[in-house]
Design an enzyme around this catalytic site. Structure first.
Site, PDB file in Angstrom:
ATOM      1  N   ALA A 262       0.931  -1.182  -0.007  1.00 17.45           N
ATOM      2  CA  ALA A 262      -0.027   0.025  -0.020  1.00 17.45           C
ATOM      3  C   ALA A 262       1.076   1.143   0.115  1.00 17.45           C
ATOM      4  O   ALA A 262       2.206   1.309   0.117  1.00 17.45           O
ATOM      5  CB  ALA A 262      -0.903   0.014   1.331  1.00 17.45           C
TER       6      ALA A 262
ATOM      7  N   GLY B 118      -0.960  -4.878   0.685  1.00 14.93           N
ATOM      8  CA  GLY B 118      -2.270  -4.653  -0.112  1.00 14.93           C
ATOM      9  C   GLY B 118      -2.287  -5.240  -1.585  1.00 14.93           C
ATOM     10  O   GLY B 118      -3.143  -5.642  -2.194  1.00 14.93           O
TER      11      GLY B 118
ATOM     12  N   GLU C 166      -2.953  -8.817  -0.748  1.00 19.89           N
ATOM     13  CA  GLU C 166      -4.545  -8.978  -0.596  1.00 19.89           C
ATOM     14  C   GLU C 166      -5.321  -8.826  -1.795  1.00 19.89           C
ATOM     15  O   GLU C 166      -6.240  -9.571  -2.133  1.00 19.89           O
ATOM     16  CB  GLU C 166      -4.688  -7.752   0.267  1.00 19.89           C
ATOM     17  CG  GLU C 166      -4.368  -7.949   1.879  1.00 19.89           C
ATOM     18  CD  GLU C 166      -4.644  -6.988   2.819  1.00 19.89           C
ATOM     19  OE1 GLU C 166      -5.452  -7.191   3.967  1.00 19.89           O
ATOM     20  OE2 GLU C 166      -4.526  -5.858   2.269  1.00 19.89           O
TER      21      GLU C 166
ATOM     22  N   GLU D 253       3.365  -5.792   7.188  1.00 21.47           N
ATOM     23  CA  GLU D 253       2.796  -4.623   7.921  1.00 21.47           C
ATOM     24  C   GLU D 253       3.226  -4.621   9.584  1.00 21.47           C
ATOM     25  O   GLU D 253       3.360  -3.631   9.954  1.00 21.47           O
ATOM     26  CB  GLU D 253       1.089  -4.978   7.861  1.00 21.47           C
ATOM     27  CG  GLU D 253       0.486  -4.585   6.675  1.00 21.47           C
ATOM     28  CD  GLU D 253       0.561  -5.566   5.623  1.00 21.47           C
ATOM     29  OE1 GLU D 253      -0.268  -5.366   4.536  1.00 21.47           O
ATOM     30  OE2 GLU D 253       0.938  -6.607   5.726  1.00 21.47           O
TER      31      GLU D 253
END
Length: 258
Positions: free
Chosen positions: A66, A109, A112, A132
């Protein structure tokens, strides 16, 4: 489709194509990019001429996480008001097959997004992971849940707690990817698979995906009831009549998605 700032979108031979296009930052996913991805997915889902969707990353990676700069100043209240993950949730409503073609990094992300796809083709140089924890946070767009369902509790915790990256061969062993291929043929293989789906009955593809997704969370009994309902439903379709008639007449079927 209209122009996009962070992705490239086009259709070819019944396949909807989405290419992540923030190549200078290894396709780091920011909020406007998520909006563009979801909008493109939903437009393809409504397009009668598209039977399958392929997502890949432009440049040197699929998506290396991200956009940290975007999130660094967030608070619980700002995230709640943004409804940070509402658009991610909309991916679950896409009824057509979504195929990921992954090379380079698919982290945070980006991972994901991969786990939100139905089928994953990965180049041998692909790297997957959730770093993360090293930033003092954790996945929030389904990463912990989907990884645990795919790998089991102990292995999921190992990767989530360490923040380490796994190579594509490890990801394949754990059932996270569908097929491992040489980098130079990644897109070719993913598109060839998508092309096979274009030849299938669209309603069958749609209801098979629906049933398999329910099977993940339902009991065996509940899953079989959902399967039976969708099986019966397909007998109301024109394509079921055409498919069986073509089989009897020993000719290729002409499916129309109706």
């Amino acid at each position: 489709m209209s122009n996009h700032k962070f992705i490239r979108v086009w259709e070819e031979n019944g396949i909807g194509r989405i290419e992540l296009n923030r190549t200078k930052v290894l396709n780091a996913i920011n909020r406007p990019m998520v909006t563009e991805i979801i909008t493109a997915l939903e437009q393809f889902d409504r397009d009668h001429d598209v039977s399958a969707i392929v997502i890949n990353g432009g440049g040197r990676a699929f998506a290396a996480g991200a956009d940290i700069d975007e999130m660094a100043g967030d608070t619980p209240v700002s995230l709640e008001l943004l409804n940070q993950f509402a658009e991610w949730d909309r991916i679950q409503g896409i009824k057509k097959p979504i195929i990921a073609a992954v090379h380079g990094f698919a982290l945070g992300g980006g991972f994901e997004l991969v786990l939100s796809c139905d089928v994953v083709f990965a180049a041998e140089d692909a790297k997957f992971g959730f770093p993360e924890v090293k930033l003092g946070v954790m996945p929030g767009a389904g990463g912990t849940v989907k990884l645990t369902k795919a790998m089991g509790k102990a292995k999921a915790l190992e990767w989530l707690w360490t923040g380490d990256s796994m190579d594509a061969a490890v990801a394949e062993r754990h059932g996270l990817i569908t097929r491992l291929v040489a980098p130079e043929v990644l897109l070719e293989e993913a598109l060839a698979f998508a092309a096979r789906l274009v030849q299938q009955a669209p309603l069958s593809l749609r209801l098979i995906k629906d049933t398999v997704n329910k099977a993940i969370d339902y009991s065996v009994y509940e899953g079989m009831q959902a399967e039976r309902k969708n099986f019966y439903l397909l007998f109301a379709s024109r394509d079921q009549k055409e498919g069986m008639k073509a089989f009897i007449e020993k000719r290729p079927p002409e499916f129309r998605g109706e």
